[in-house]
Write a protein that holds these residues in place. Structure first.
Motif, PDB file in Angstrom:
ATOM      1  N   VAL A 100     -13.516  -1.218   1.229  1.00  0.00           N
ATOM      2  CA  VAL A 100     -13.680   0.101   0.600  1.00  0.00           C
ATOM      3  C   VAL A 100     -12.580   1.009   1.142  1.00  0.00           C
ATOM      4  O   VAL A 100     -12.389   1.111   2.361  1.00  0.00           O
ATOM      5  CB  VAL A 100     -15.050   0.734   0.952  1.00  0.00           C
ATOM      6  CG1 VAL A 100     -15.323   1.940   0.059  1.00  0.00           C
ATOM      7  CG2 VAL A 100     -16.177  -0.260   0.832  1.00  0.00           C
ATOM      8  N   ALA A 101     -11.846   1.659   0.228  1.00  0.00           N
ATOM      9  CA  ALA A 101     -10.831   2.644   0.639  1.00  0.00           C
ATOM     10  C   ALA A 101     -11.450   4.029   0.423  1.00  0.00           C
ATOM     11  O   ALA A 101     -11.699   4.431  -0.715  1.00  0.00           O
ATOM     12  CB  ALA A 101      -9.576   2.477  -0.189  1.00  0.00           C
ATOM     13  N   ILE A 102     -11.748   4.712   1.539  1.00  0.00           N
ATOM     14  CA  ILE A 102     -12.476   5.988   1.440  1.00  0.00           C
ATOM     15  C   ILE A 102     -11.512   7.158   1.612  1.00  0.00           C
ATOM     16  O   ILE A 102     -10.773   7.231   2.598  1.00  0.00           O
ATOM     17  CB  ILE A 102     -13.598   6.064   2.509  1.00  0.00           C
ATOM     18  CG1 ILE A 102     -14.550   4.865   2.350  1.00  0.00           C
ATOM     19  CG2 ILE A 102     -14.377   7.374   2.393  1.00  0.00           C
ATOM     20  CD1 ILE A 102     -15.506   4.669   3.526  1.00  0.00           C
ATOM     21  N   VAL A 103     -11.535   8.060   0.615  1.00  0.00           N
ATOM     22  CA  VAL A 103     -10.749   9.293   0.759  1.00  0.00           C
ATOM     23  C   VAL A 103     -11.709  10.440   1.060  1.00  0.00           C
ATOM     24  O   VAL A 103     -12.749  10.574   0.423  1.00  0.00           O
ATOM     25  CB  VAL A 103      -9.906   9.618  -0.506  1.00  0.00           C
ATOM     26  CG1 VAL A 103      -8.703   8.724  -0.608  1.00  0.00           C
ATOM     27  CG2 VAL A 103     -10.720   9.528  -1.777  1.00  0.00           C
ATOM     28  N   VAL A 144      -3.969   9.765   5.721  1.00  0.00           N
ATOM     29  CA  VAL A 144      -4.493   8.398   5.928  1.00  0.00           C
ATOM     30  C   VAL A 144      -5.607   8.108   4.925  1.00  0.00           C
ATOM     31  O   VAL A 144      -6.098   9.006   4.231  1.00  0.00           O
ATOM     32  CB  VAL A 144      -5.040   8.200   7.371  1.00  0.00           C
ATOM     33  CG1 VAL A 144      -3.947   8.325   8.401  1.00  0.00           C
ATOM     34  CG2 VAL A 144      -6.213   9.126   7.646  1.00  0.00           C
ATOM     35  N   VAL A 145      -5.990   6.841   4.864  1.00  0.00           N
ATOM     36  CA  VAL A 145      -7.151   6.412   4.076  1.00  0.00           C
ATOM     37  C   VAL A 145      -8.031   5.622   5.039  1.00  0.00           C
ATOM     38  O   VAL A 145      -7.527   4.838   5.841  1.00  0.00           O
ATOM     39  CB  VAL A 145      -6.723   5.515   2.886  1.00  0.00           C
ATOM     40  CG1 VAL A 145      -7.940   4.926   2.184  1.00  0.00           C
ATOM     41  CG2 VAL A 145      -5.873   6.302   1.896  1.00  0.00           C
ATOM     42  N   ASN A 155      -8.479   3.670  10.217  1.00  0.00           N
ATOM     43  CA  ASN A 155      -7.632   4.611   9.469  1.00  0.00           C
ATOM     44  C   ASN A 155      -6.275   3.957   9.241  1.00  0.00           C
ATOM     45  O   ASN A 155      -5.657   3.446  10.176  1.00  0.00           O
ATOM     46  CB  ASN A 155      -7.464   5.918  10.244  1.00  0.00           C
ATOM     47  CG  ASN A 155      -8.701   6.781  10.116  1.00  0.00           C
ATOM     48  OD1 ASN A 155      -9.489   6.613   9.188  1.00  0.00           O
ATOM     49  ND2 ASN A 155      -8.901   7.697  11.057  1.00  0.00           N
ATOM     50  N   VAL A 156      -5.837   3.966   7.965  1.00  0.00           N
ATOM     51  CA  VAL A 156      -4.558   3.336   7.618  1.00  0.00           C
ATOM     52  C   VAL A 156      -3.689   4.396   6.953  1.00  0.00           C
ATOM     53  O   VAL A 156      -4.166   5.150   6.091  1.00  0.00           O
ATOM     54  CB  VAL A 156      -4.782   2.152   6.631  1.00  0.00           C
ATOM     55  CG1 VAL A 156      -3.464   1.488   6.273  1.00  0.00           C
ATOM     56  CG2 VAL A 156      -5.754   1.136   7.217  1.00  0.00           C
ATOM     57  N   GLU A 167      -1.812  -3.425   3.999  1.00  0.00           N
ATOM     58  CA  GLU A 167      -3.019  -3.688   4.806  1.00  0.00           C
ATOM     59  C   GLU A 167      -4.091  -4.411   3.972  1.00  0.00           C
ATOM     60  O   GLU A 167      -4.728  -5.357   4.436  1.00  0.00           O
ATOM     61  CB  GLU A 167      -3.568  -2.357   5.347  1.00  0.00           C
ATOM     62  CG  GLU A 167      -4.725  -2.497   6.317  1.00  0.00           C
ATOM     63  CD  GLU A 167      -4.348  -3.138   7.650  1.00  0.00           C
ATOM     64  OE1 GLU A 167      -5.262  -3.712   8.277  1.00  0.00           O
ATOM     65  OE2 GLU A 167      -3.157  -3.097   8.058  1.00  0.00           O
ATOM     66  N   ILE A 168      -4.277  -3.956   2.721  1.00  0.00           N
ATOM     67  CA  ILE A 168      -5.267  -4.597   1.826  1.00  0.00           C
ATOM     68  C   ILE A 168      -4.860  -6.050   1.561  1.00  0.00           C
ATOM     69  O   ILE A 168      -5.684  -6.963   1.601  1.00  0.00           O
ATOM     70  CB  ILE A 168      -5.413  -3.802   0.500  1.00  0.00           C
ATOM     71  CG1 ILE A 168      -6.091  -2.457   0.766  1.00  0.00           C
ATOM     72  CG2 ILE A 168      -6.203  -4.605  -0.541  1.00  0.00           C
ATOM     73  CD1 ILE A 168      -6.069  -1.482  -0.392  1.00  0.00           C
ATOM     74  N   ARG A 169      -3.562  -6.252   1.316  1.00  0.00           N
ATOM     75  CA  ARG A 169      -3.054  -7.624   1.055  1.00  0.00           C
ATOM     76  C   ARG A 169      -3.337  -8.542   2.256  1.00  0.00           C
ATOM     77  O   ARG A 169      -3.801  -9.667   2.083  1.00  0.00           O
ATOM     78  CB  ARG A 169      -1.564  -7.593   0.758  1.00  0.00           C
ATOM     79  CG  ARG A 169      -1.259  -7.118  -0.660  1.00  0.00           C
ATOM     80  CD  ARG A 169       0.167  -7.405  -1.041  1.00  0.00           C
ATOM     81  NE  ARG A 169       0.447  -6.800  -2.340  1.00  0.00           N
ATOM     82  CZ  ARG A 169       1.466  -6.015  -2.609  1.00  0.00           C
ATOM     83  NH1 ARG A 169       2.343  -5.699  -1.669  1.00  0.00           N
ATOM     84  NH2 ARG A 169       1.647  -5.526  -3.817  1.00  0.00           N
ATOM     85  N   ILE A 170      -3.047  -8.040   3.450  1.00  0.00           N
ATOM     86  CA  ILE A 170      -3.249  -8.862   4.666  1.00  0.00           C
ATOM     87  C   ILE A 170      -4.733  -9.206   4.818  1.00  0.00           C
ATOM     88  O   ILE A 170      -5.101 -10.361   5.030  1.00  0.00           O
ATOM     89  CB  ILE A 170      -2.720  -8.125   5.924  1.00  0.00           C
ATOM     90  CG1 ILE A 170      -1.179  -8.049   5.875  1.00  0.00           C
ATOM     91  CG2 ILE A 170      -3.178  -8.813   7.211  1.00  0.00           C
ATOM     92  CD1 ILE A 170      -0.570  -7.049   6.855  1.00  0.00           C
TER      93      ILE A 170
END
Length: 475
Positions: free
Chosen positions: A433-436, A445-446, A458-459, A467-470
């Protein structure tokens, strides 16, 4: 206007009186079924395994129309021709729905004067059969075909077709299986030395082909009672068709006083010996059985024929013993293309068809029994918000992810609750989940949440895609 309205009201009233009479039945036609997201997820998994195997062996892909001219299909399937679906005359052409993918392939080769191709074709075919839905027998179903056309040294392409069947069935982990092989020439030679008249070869062949389903006594009585074969000839056939083995049996038959005198049978046995030598090099003879009862009913086979059968596991709770049966079949058909060529030019062909519907029915039953949760989407990340009034930010972020090739979703609400968004991920198996949130936006950051562990990191916005790909490559 008043007149027209009155007319319409009158028509409506008339239609209304019939309401109870014509109850519309919502059902799929006999021998067909719908496939929901779960079933399709299972199917796609199997298709991927099969296609990757075909591609690994260097095959190109083709497609042909779902219907052919009726005359293209007529006379190619022996006793099964009665199962062809004929279409009403549309615009001056008599058409039929394709019964398999092999005859259209032969027509394609002859029409385009192709003498050399290795191709696969996955598409729906149609048979006016008595459906047995639980066993994966339908009137509309997929076939997955792989064929090698061209003039090559004996048995090399044939051995590769058997290797392909072995790879696919091993990859799909369907359980123990055996691939039965025989040769039409051995069968024809056997019929000849047993005293079967030439005119009865094909019809006796289709009787022998039933031996995997019914006992010899029933096959014998069909040959003698319905097909007019002499009881002596039937008994002689019985001595051969109950034999099966490997190289040892081939050697034994090469020494058989009657068979070895028959030119056609001797040719077939010689090629069968060569085939087994190649299969030994491929390391797959443990799953291969030379079986003299294998006949395959189709008229177009001319040489090696084979059929893969799943062996019944004791712990498999199927409807009836041996209810799955054959899951792949094929063989050599050197004369089919010549039937379409004006000058009768032959293109030798050998091919295999994977019985994908039967395989699906096994995979579906197995997944039901295991209660494994099946993902029906490939979404990698859900774009979520922690506070209200952040729809624009979610839209902006999800667009960035889509443009970068990330599989992303969001809920279609302006202000969804965070808990609902997280629950959606749990239910559908979305791993991230990418939370804004307001603070994250200020900090550039997300917040990335790993659904399985509930860990949050936090990314930086610019590093999010990477980061999502990894993280999804590890899932």
């Amino acid at each position: 206007i008043a007149k027209e309205v009155a007319k319409l009201l009158e028509m409506k009233a008339q239609l209304g009186t019939d309401e109870g009479k014509h109850k519309f039945v919502l059902k799929t036609p006999k021998g067909t079924r719908d496939f929901g997201p779960k079933e399709m997820a299972i199917r796609e998994r199997a298709f991927r395994a099969i296609i990757s195997c075909f591609k690994r062996h260097g095959a190109e892909v083709i497609d042909t129309p779902v219907f052919e001219l009726k005359e293209t299909l007529t006379g190619k399937y022996g006793e099964d021709s009665k199962l062809i679906y004929d279409l009403k005359d549309q615009g001056g052409e008599l058409l039929s729905l394709r019964y398999d993918l092999t005859v259209p392939f032969a027509r394609y080769l002859a029409m385009n004067k192709i003498t050399n191709i290795k191709r696969y074709h996955i598409a729906k075919v149609y048979r006016r059969d008595n459906p047995a839905m639980t066993r994966g027998r339908y009137r509309e179903f997929y076939q997955c075909d792989f064929d090698i056309a061209g003039q090559f040294d004996p048995m090399i392409p044939d051995a590769e077709c058997l290797k392909i069947v072995h790879e696919i069935l091993s990859d799909l982990q369907l359980g123990d299986f055996v691939i039965k092989v025989n040769d039409r020439r051995i069968l024809d030679g056997m019929f000849a030395v047993c005293g079967v008249p030439d005119s009865k070869f094909r019809t006796i062949c289709s009787s022998v082909d039933k031996l995997d389903k019914v006992p010899w006594e029933e096959v014998r009585s069909e040959m003698v009672g319905e097909k007019g074969l002499s009881p002596e000839a039937a008994d002689r056939i019985g001595e051969y068709v109950q034999l099966h083995g490997g190289l040892d049996l081939i050697e034994q038959l090469l020494q058989d006083p009657k068979l070895s005198q028959n030119k056609v049978a001797k040719e077939g046995l010689g090629d069968m010996k060569l085939l087994f030598e190649y299969l030994t090099l491929f390391g797959i003879t443990g799953k291969i059985s030379f079986d003299l009862s294998l006949a395959r009913g189709l008229d177009y086979y001319t040489g090696v024929i084979f059929e893969a059968v799943l062996l019944q596991q004791e712990n498999e709770h199927l409807e009836e013993p041996g209810s799955v049966g054959s899951v792949a079949g094929g063989g050599r058909y050197d004369g089919l293309v010549g039937m379409f060529d004006a000058k009768g030019r032959k293109v030798p062909c050998v091919g295999v068809s994977i019985g994908i519907e039967r395989i699906f029915s096994i995979l579906e039953r197995r997944l039901e029994a295991s209660e494994e949760k099946i993902r029906t989407t490939e979404t990698q990340v859900l774009v979520a918000s922690a506070q209200k009034k952040l729809l624009e930010e979610r839209l902006r972020l999800i667009s960035e992810l889509w443009d970068a090739g990330i599989k992303a979703e969001m809920l279609y609400k302006k202000n969804p609750k965070l808990l609902n968004q997280l629950q959606y991920c749990e239910e559908t198996g979305i791993p991230l989940v990418a939370i804004v949130g307001e603070q994250e936006l200020k900090d550039g950051v997300v917040k990335l949440r790993i659904v399985a562990t509930r860990e949050e990191v936090n990314v930086r916005r610019e590093s999010l895609v990477e980061e999502i790909r990894i993280r999804t490559s590890q899932c």
